[in-house]
Design an enzyme around this catalytic site. Structure first.
Site, PDB file in Angstrom:
ATOM      1  N   CYS A 117       0.860  -1.178   0.000  1.00  0.00           N
ATOM      2  CA  CYS A 117       0.000   0.000   0.000  1.00  0.00           C
ATOM      3  C   CYS A 117       0.898   1.230   0.000  1.00  0.00           C
ATOM      4  O   CYS A 117       2.120   1.126   0.040  1.00  0.00           O
ATOM      5  CB  CYS A 117      -0.936  -0.020   1.211  1.00  0.00           C
ATOM      6  SG  CYS A 117      -2.274   1.198   1.124  1.00  0.00           S
ATOM      7  N   CYS A 119      -0.132   4.226   2.006  1.00  0.00           N
ATOM      8  CA  CYS A 119      -0.502   5.185   3.047  1.00  0.00           C
ATOM      9  C   CYS A 119       0.660   5.525   3.971  1.00  0.00           C
ATOM     10  O   CYS A 119       0.739   6.651   4.482  1.00  0.00           O
ATOM     11  CB  CYS A 119      -1.692   4.659   3.846  1.00  0.00           C
ATOM     12  SG  CYS A 119      -1.411   3.079   4.672  1.00  0.00           S
ATOM     13  N   LYS A 194     -12.057  -4.896   3.200  1.00  0.00           N
ATOM     14  CA  LYS A 194     -11.447  -4.034   4.218  1.00  0.00           C
ATOM     15  C   LYS A 194     -12.359  -2.843   4.461  1.00  0.00           C
ATOM     16  O   LYS A 194     -12.666  -2.078   3.545  1.00  0.00           O
ATOM     17  CB  LYS A 194     -10.067  -3.566   3.758  1.00  0.00           C
ATOM     18  CG  LYS A 194      -9.352  -2.666   4.757  1.00  0.00           C
ATOM     19  CD  LYS A 194      -7.981  -2.283   4.235  1.00  0.00           C
ATOM     20  CE  LYS A 194      -7.239  -1.346   5.167  1.00  0.00           C
ATOM     21  NZ  LYS A 194      -5.912  -0.959   4.633  1.00  0.00           N
ATOM     22  N   ARG A 204      -2.292   3.754  13.222  1.00  0.00           N
ATOM     23  CA  ARG A 204      -1.797   4.978  12.592  1.00  0.00           C
ATOM     24  C   ARG A 204      -0.721   5.652  13.426  1.00  0.00           C
ATOM     25  O   ARG A 204       0.065   6.442  12.916  1.00  0.00           O
ATOM     26  CB  ARG A 204      -2.972   5.916  12.304  1.00  0.00           C
ATOM     27  CG  ARG A 204      -3.869   5.333  11.215  1.00  0.00           C
ATOM     28  CD  ARG A 204      -5.191   6.022  11.051  1.00  0.00           C
ATOM     29  NE  ARG A 204      -5.990   5.309  10.048  1.00  0.00           N
ATOM     30  CZ  ARG A 204      -7.275   5.508   9.839  1.00  0.00           C
ATOM     31  NH1 ARG A 204      -7.930   6.410  10.569  1.00  0.00           N
ATOM     32  NH2 ARG A 204      -7.927   4.816   8.918  1.00  0.00           N
ATOM     33  N   LYS A 247     -10.879  -7.444   7.188  1.00  0.00           N
ATOM     34  CA  LYS A 247     -10.229  -6.522   8.134  1.00  0.00           C
ATOM     35  C   LYS A 247     -11.182  -5.359   8.402  1.00  0.00           C
ATOM     36  O   LYS A 247     -11.677  -4.745   7.445  1.00  0.00           O
ATOM     37  CB  LYS A 247      -8.920  -6.002   7.537  1.00  0.00           C
ATOM     38  CG  LYS A 247      -8.154  -5.045   8.460  1.00  0.00           C
ATOM     39  CD  LYS A 247      -6.895  -4.510   7.773  1.00  0.00           C
ATOM     40  CE  LYS A 247      -6.165  -3.551   8.713  1.00  0.00           C
ATOM     41  NZ  LYS A 247      -4.972  -2.960   8.085  1.00  0.00           N
ATOM     42  N   TYR A 312      -1.286  -9.058  16.641  1.00  0.00           N
ATOM     43  CA  TYR A 312      -0.229  -8.588  17.530  1.00  0.00           C
ATOM     44  C   TYR A 312      -0.160  -9.450  18.793  1.00  0.00           C
ATOM     45  O   TYR A 312       0.796  -9.350  19.563  1.00  0.00           O
ATOM     46  CB  TYR A 312      -0.465  -7.121  17.901  1.00  0.00           C
ATOM     47  CG  TYR A 312      -0.672  -6.226  16.707  1.00  0.00           C
ATOM     48  CD1 TYR A 312       0.417  -5.765  15.974  1.00  0.00           C
ATOM     49  CD2 TYR A 312      -1.949  -5.871  16.276  1.00  0.00           C
ATOM     50  CE1 TYR A 312       0.234  -4.951  14.852  1.00  0.00           C
ATOM     51  CE2 TYR A 312      -2.141  -5.072  15.165  1.00  0.00           C
ATOM     52  CZ  TYR A 312      -1.049  -4.616  14.460  1.00  0.00           C
ATOM     53  OH  TYR A 312      -1.231  -3.827  13.334  1.00  0.00           O
TER      54      TYR A 312
END
Length: 323
Positions: A117, A119, A194, A204, A247, A312
């Site tokens: 991606c 971003c 997504k 972020r 997601k 995670y």
């Protein structure tokens, strides 16, 4: 006569024999965040236990992961310099390409996936080249760049590409780029469904990828849309994706089951940052038994239909599975 379901629950051995859904360390992919430098391992305040790492620290982290039986990682890059098109993502000397090469040299047995991606690489924080008139991502120009980015990752030695930008036609474009460069055997795990979700907030922080204006609702999915969610993944299956994904995961277990029932490909879920941090903060507040709730959550993903869990929590779950 009524059914006595408890007959099969009282004896713990029989209870285990009849368990329908099973969780394994082989189900996990662990996310890692790479940045330039040496000896860097900076914990993210909103995500306890998650770090931005320099490449040398990621190599060390892979040693620890393998001790736990985790051999699959997904890499995200945090470049030193960002621009309007995300040039670092398309550079053979960019942060992700360098990380892939180094990790595969040190750990050839590690299965390395790259998030594909823009971003994290653009100065505006959106997932591709901007269309100034519509004030959203220019889908078709970004498709060309995604194909270039995929080939860079492939040449660096990645084992699987995971495009996450929700561009229409992205699997067709990436597959064409990879095949044209001689990487026809490289699999694609598509972020096929997504959602534009508030659960991404802490990510972020770690990926430094917040949009500088607006949001991503013009290209990520409306959380209210169930039928469209199925269509998105069905289309990526038609375009040649090898693995599909939903997601976020936890608030979308109905979608996970819908897509499992409507497609024939393996299905991944991404247990996203907000879901992770909520459990961490609830544990810190003393309101949940963290280990039990975390493992129950992992089992819920599998029960809903997930074959792969990007999480995670992977290291903690792996430790518990060893007991």
């Amino acid at each position: 006569m009524f059914a006595r379901f408890r007959r099969k629950r009282i004896n713990p051995v029989l209870r285990d024999l009849l368990q329908e859904t099973h969780l394994s360390v082989n189900d996990f992919i662990y996310p890692l965040f790479a940045r330039s430098g040496e000896g860097i391992k900076d914990e993210v305040g909103s995500m306890p236990g998650v770090y931005q790492m320099s490449i040398d620290e990621i190599v060390k982290e892979c040693d620890e992961l393998k001790k736990l039986g985790i051999y699959s990682i997904i890499l995200f890059g945090i470049p030193d310099t960002k621009d309007s098109v995300g040039s670092d993502a398309m550079c053979e000397h960019g942060i992700i390409a360098e990380t892939v090469r180094t990790v595969k040299e040190a750990h050839p047995d590690m299965f390395v996936v790259t998030d594909l991606c823009f971003c994290e690489y653009t100065d505006h924080g959106h997932c591709g080249v901007l269309d100034p008139v519509l004030e959203t991502v220019d889908n078709d120009i970004t498709l060309d760049n995604l194909a270039k980015q995929a080939v860079i990752h492939a040449k660096a030695g990645v084992d699987m590409i995971a495009p996450s930008g929700m561009m229409d036609g992205m699997i067709t474009a990436i597959r064409g780029g990879l095949d044209g460069a001689g990487f026809e055997n490289l699999p694609i795990m598509s972020y096929s469904t997504k959602f534009s979700s508030a659960y991404y907030g802490p990510f972020r922080d770690v990926a430094e990828s917040s949009p500088s204006f607006g949001d991503r609702r013009s290209y990520q999915m409306n959380p209210a849309n169930r039928n469209e969610a199925i269509l998105e993944s069905v289309e990526d299956e038609k375009e040649g994706a090898d693995i599909l994904m939903v997601k976020p995961a936890l608030a979308y277990l109905d979608i996970v089951r819908d897509i499992k029932n409507n497609t024939s490909l393996p299905l991944a879920v991404y247990n996203v940052s907000g879901e992770y941090s909520m459990l961490k903060m609830a544990a810190k507040a003393g309101v949940i038994d963290y280990d039990k709730v975390m493992m129950e959550t992992m089992m819920a993903f599998k029960r809903a239909g997930a074959d792969i869990i990007i999480t995670y929590h992977a290291k903690e779950a792996a430790l518990l599975l060893q007991k």
